[in-house]
Design a protein around this motif. Structure first.
Motif, PDB file in Angstrom:
ATOM      1  N   GLU A   1       0.832  -1.211   0.000  1.00  0.00           N
ATOM      2  CA  GLU A   1       0.000   0.000   0.000  1.00  0.00           C
ATOM      3  C   GLU A   1       0.861   1.254   0.000  1.00  0.00           C
ATOM      4  OE1 GLU A   1      -4.280   1.323   1.569  1.00  0.00           O
ATOM      5  OE2 GLU A   1      -3.090   0.140   2.986  1.00  0.00           O
ATOM      6  N   SER A   2       1.935   1.254   0.780  1.00  0.00           N
ATOM      7  CA  SER A   2       2.860   2.391   0.772  1.00  0.00           C
ATOM      8  C   SER A   2       3.493   2.562  -0.599  1.00  0.00           C
ATOM      9  CB  SER A   2       3.954   2.197   1.820  1.00  0.00           C
ATOM     10  OG  SER A   2       3.418   2.223   3.115  1.00  0.00           O
ATOM     11  N   ALA A   3       3.857   1.464  -1.235  1.00  0.00           N
ATOM     12  CA  ALA A   3       4.473   1.531  -2.565  1.00  0.00           C
ATOM     13  C   ALA A   3       3.500   2.083  -3.588  1.00  0.00           C
ATOM     14  CB  ALA A   3       4.956   0.137  -2.979  1.00  0.00           C
ATOM     15  N   VAL A   4       2.264   1.621  -3.559  1.00  0.00           N
ATOM     16  CA  VAL A   4       1.259   2.068  -4.521  1.00  0.00           C
ATOM     17  C   VAL A   4       0.985   3.565  -4.343  1.00  0.00           C
ATOM     18  CG1 VAL A   4      -1.176   1.850  -5.193  1.00  0.00           C
ATOM     19  CG2 VAL A   4       0.225  -0.199  -4.879  1.00  0.00           C
ATOM     20  N   SER A   5       1.057   4.037  -3.111  1.00  0.00           N
ATOM     21  CA  SER A   5       0.770   5.466  -2.871  1.00  0.00           C
ATOM     22  C   SER A   5       1.820   6.391  -3.487  1.00  0.00           C
ATOM     23  CB  SER A   5       0.641   5.735  -1.376  1.00  0.00           C
ATOM     24  OG  SER A   5       1.909   5.688  -0.734  1.00  0.00           O
ATOM     25  N   VAL A   6       3.018   5.884  -3.786  1.00  0.00           N
ATOM     26  CA  VAL A   6       4.062   6.725  -4.371  1.00  0.00           C
ATOM     27  C   VAL A   6       4.316   6.448  -5.845  1.00  0.00           C
ATOM     28  CG1 VAL A   6       5.235   7.060  -2.168  1.00  0.00           C
ATOM     29  CG2 VAL A   6       5.982   5.224  -3.679  1.00  0.00           C
TER      30      VAL A   6
END
Length: 110
Positions: free
Chosen positions: A104-109
């Motif tokens: 989720e953190s990766a997708v947000s960036v």
């Protein structure tokens, strides 16, 4: 064994589908048992090889790199293979949840 691997797969796939949906990323996550595919650029079911030909390779590359930067490894087969991935019976529910947080953190960036 099979109950655990199917439960882990469902947990991962459902979590990933939710992450992509909330982020507005057009992607299809599907598989069977421990093996699954992530197909960027469309949400349609993938039933044949030619269903994968118009996938978004740039988005896939951004996803793989962003996840790698967050400590989650997805194999990048380049443009040759549609992108098959897998889990094992060694992956615990806690590890799946931690991976989903990192994804989720990766997708947000990306």
């Amino acid at each position: 064994f099979y109950d655990q691997i199917y439960d882990s797969a469902d947990r991962l796939w459902d979590g990933m589908r939710g992450i992509f949906s909330r982020a507005g990323v057009p992607v299809r996550v599907q598989g069977l048992g421990a093996r699954f595919g992530i197909f960027f650029g469309s949400t349609d079911p993938v039933e044949r090889f030619d269903d994968t030909l118009d996938r978004d390779l740039e988005m896939k590359t951004r996803f793989v790199r962003a996840c790698f930067s967050n400590g989650v490894y997805f194999h990048d087969y380049g443009s040759v293979v549609a992108g098959h991935h897998g889990i094992s019976s060694a992956h615990t529910a806690q590890e799946i949840d931690e991976s989903l947080n990192r994804i989720e953190s990766a997708v947000s960036v990306m």
